[in-house]
Design a protein around this motif. Structure first.
Motif, PDB file in Angstrom:
ATOM      1  N   SER A   1       0.837  -1.189   0.017  1.00 29.42           N
ATOM      2  CA  SER A   1       0.104  -0.010  -0.064  1.00 29.42           C
ATOM      3  C   SER A   1       1.120   1.318   0.055  1.00 29.42           C
ATOM      4  N   GLY A   2       0.459   2.363  -0.581  1.00 29.41           N
ATOM      5  CA  GLY A   2       1.168   3.699  -0.659  1.00 29.41           C
ATOM      6  C   GLY A   2       0.270   4.767  -0.428  1.00 29.41           C
ATOM      7  N   GLN A   3       0.735   5.895   0.058  1.00 29.45           N
ATOM      8  CA  GLN A   3       0.270   6.779   0.689  1.00 29.45           C
ATOM      9  C   GLN A   3       0.947   8.144  -0.185  1.00 29.45           C
ATOM     10  N   GLY A   4      -0.012   9.079  -0.472  1.00 29.23           N
ATOM     11  CA  GLY A   4       0.550  10.414  -1.070  1.00 29.23           C
ATOM     12  C   GLY A   4      -0.353  11.618  -0.729  1.00 29.23           C
ATOM     13  N   GLU A   5       0.379  12.563  -0.544  1.00 33.36           N
ATOM     14  CA  GLU A   5      -0.196  13.862  -0.064  1.00 33.36           C
ATOM     15  C   GLU A   5       0.443  15.139  -0.853  1.00 33.36           C
ATOM     16  N   VAL A   6      -0.345  16.149  -0.860  1.00 34.43           N
ATOM     17  CA  VAL A   6       0.140  17.236  -1.744  1.00 34.43           C
ATOM     18  C   VAL A   6      -0.547  18.459  -0.678  1.00 34.43           C
ATOM     19  N   GLU A   7       0.109  19.506  -0.413  1.00 36.90           N
ATOM     20  CA  GLU A   7      -0.657  20.515   0.365  1.00 36.90           C
ATOM     21  C   GLU A   7      -0.315  21.858  -0.651  1.00 36.90           C
TER      22      GLU A   7
ATOM     23  N   VAL B   1       1.174   5.846  -5.724  1.00 37.34           N
ATOM     24  CA  VAL B   1       1.585   4.821  -6.563  1.00 37.34           C
ATOM     25  C   VAL B   1       3.391   4.636  -6.243  1.00 37.34           C
ATOM     26  N   GLU B   2       3.834   5.595  -6.438  1.00 34.02           N
ATOM     27  CA  GLU B   2       5.347   5.537  -6.283  1.00 34.02           C
ATOM     28  C   GLU B   2       5.705   5.023  -4.861  1.00 34.02           C
ATOM     29  N   ASP B   3       5.052   5.465  -3.533  1.00 35.64           N
ATOM     30  CA  ASP B   3       5.268   5.073  -2.415  1.00 35.64           C
ATOM     31  C   ASP B   3       5.073   3.469  -2.364  1.00 35.64           C
ATOM     32  N   ALA B   4       3.855   2.999  -2.996  1.00 26.45           N
ATOM     33  CA  ALA B   4       3.621   1.502  -2.911  1.00 26.45           C
ATOM     34  C   ALA B   4       4.568   0.926  -3.613  1.00 26.45           C
ATOM     35  N   ARG B   5       5.095   1.247  -4.672  1.00 28.00           N
ATOM     36  CA  ARG B   5       6.154   0.713  -5.437  1.00 28.00           C
ATOM     37  C   ARG B   5       7.544   0.826  -4.557  1.00 28.00           C
ATOM     38  N   ARG B   6       7.766   1.687  -3.905  1.00 24.65           N
ATOM     39  CA  ARG B   6       8.943   1.886  -3.155  1.00 24.65           C
ATOM     40  C   ARG B   6       8.917   0.695  -2.160  1.00 24.65           C
ATOM     41  N   GLU B   7       7.781   0.664  -1.286  1.00 25.08           N
ATOM     42  CA  GLU B   7       7.468  -0.178  -0.580  1.00 25.08           C
ATOM     43  C   GLU B   7       7.603  -1.747  -0.696  1.00 25.08           C
ATOM     44  N   ALA B   8       7.134  -2.095  -1.894  1.00 23.04           N
ATOM     45  CA  ALA B   8       7.171  -3.288  -2.283  1.00 23.04           C
ATOM     46  C   ALA B   8       8.461  -3.766  -2.931  1.00 23.04           C
ATOM     47  N   SER B   9       9.398  -2.704  -3.477  1.00 21.85           N
ATOM     48  CA  SER B   9      10.968  -2.890  -3.740  1.00 21.85           C
ATOM     49  C   SER B   9      11.612  -3.356  -2.622  1.00 21.85           C
TER      50      SER B   9
END
Length: 244
Positions: free
Chosen positions: A39-45, A169-177
């Protein structure tokens, strides 16, 4: 024997994802080959550049027509004033009339009519935040009895939501890698995406307050408000295959 080892490997990989939600929801497609669910999380302020305000107009009168006319008159006054704030028709929503008898009951269960209550709401989006307080004053002066909602927003919301999704999406890929590397494995292609969820919030974080000073009525102190930061967040759960 091979299937048993494969199952053990998959379960061990799941155990390392302790910071993530459950590995998969019911119905999520899973491959027969070794895989990882991440799972990945992304946030933009962002700093808001517009605000959506909802004004509520109520009137309780002995007759339904009188209640309707009083509410309609207040709404008409506000609608006539909005162009002076740079608010066009595309930025305004005026609800339909809601009118009904206001009924109560005494201790003996006898019906008591309090009159007829008419309600309408007007929602307007203001693009000049320096006039925020003046808009609030204008709505109340027109006859609004309440300001039921104030929501700061960014006009770049679609782009910000896309950025948040890309980060998730990038966070999920990084976690899986990272998990795959810890097992000496190589991350393969995406097998399936379980879900992509987006959310919006506006908060008054202590680290990011911008003061708005707006002009009040003549002879009165100006209203002062703290402008929040708006946040666009997304989460994604994906299944990655492992290369053999």
């Amino acid at each position: 024997m091979e299937s048993t080892m494969r199952l053990a490997t998959t379960l061990a990989l799941y155990a390392l994802l302790s910071a993530a939600p459950p590995p998969a929801h019911a119905g999520t497609p899973l491959p027969d080959a070794p895989h990882i669910v991440a799972s990945g999380q992304g946030e933009v302020e962002a700093k808001p550049d517009q605000v959506r305000v909802t004004f509520q107009f109520n009137s309780l009168q002995p007759a339904p027509l009188a209640a309707k006319q009083r509410v309609d008159a207040g709404v008409a006054r506000l609608l006539a004033a909005l162009p002076g704030f740079g608010i066009g028709d595309a930025d305004v929503t005026a609800s339909d009339l809601d009118a009904a008898e206001d009924v109560d009951y005494d201790d003996d269960g006898r019906r008591i009519s309090r009159g007829y209550l008419a309600r309408r709401e007007v929602t307007a989006t203001l693009h000049d935040l320096d006039r925020f307080n003046a808009l609030l004053d204008g709505g109340l002066a027109a006859g609004a009895v309440a300001i039921s909602q104030v929501e700061f927003e960014s006009s770049q919301a679609p782009e910000l939501r896309q950025q948040a999704k890309a980060k998730a999406v990038e966070d999920a890929r990084r976690e899986a890698s990272e998990v795959a590397r810890s097992f000496g494995a190589t991350l393969g292609p995406v097998y399936s995406v379980d879900s992509v969820n987006a959310r919006f919030s506006a908060g008054y974080g202590a680290q990011s307050l911008d003061r708005i000073i707006v002009t009040g009525s003549r002879g009165q102190a100006p209203g002062r408000y703290l402008q929040p930061r708006v946040s666009y967040a997304a989460s994604v759960t994906a299944v990655f295959e492992l290369e053999r």
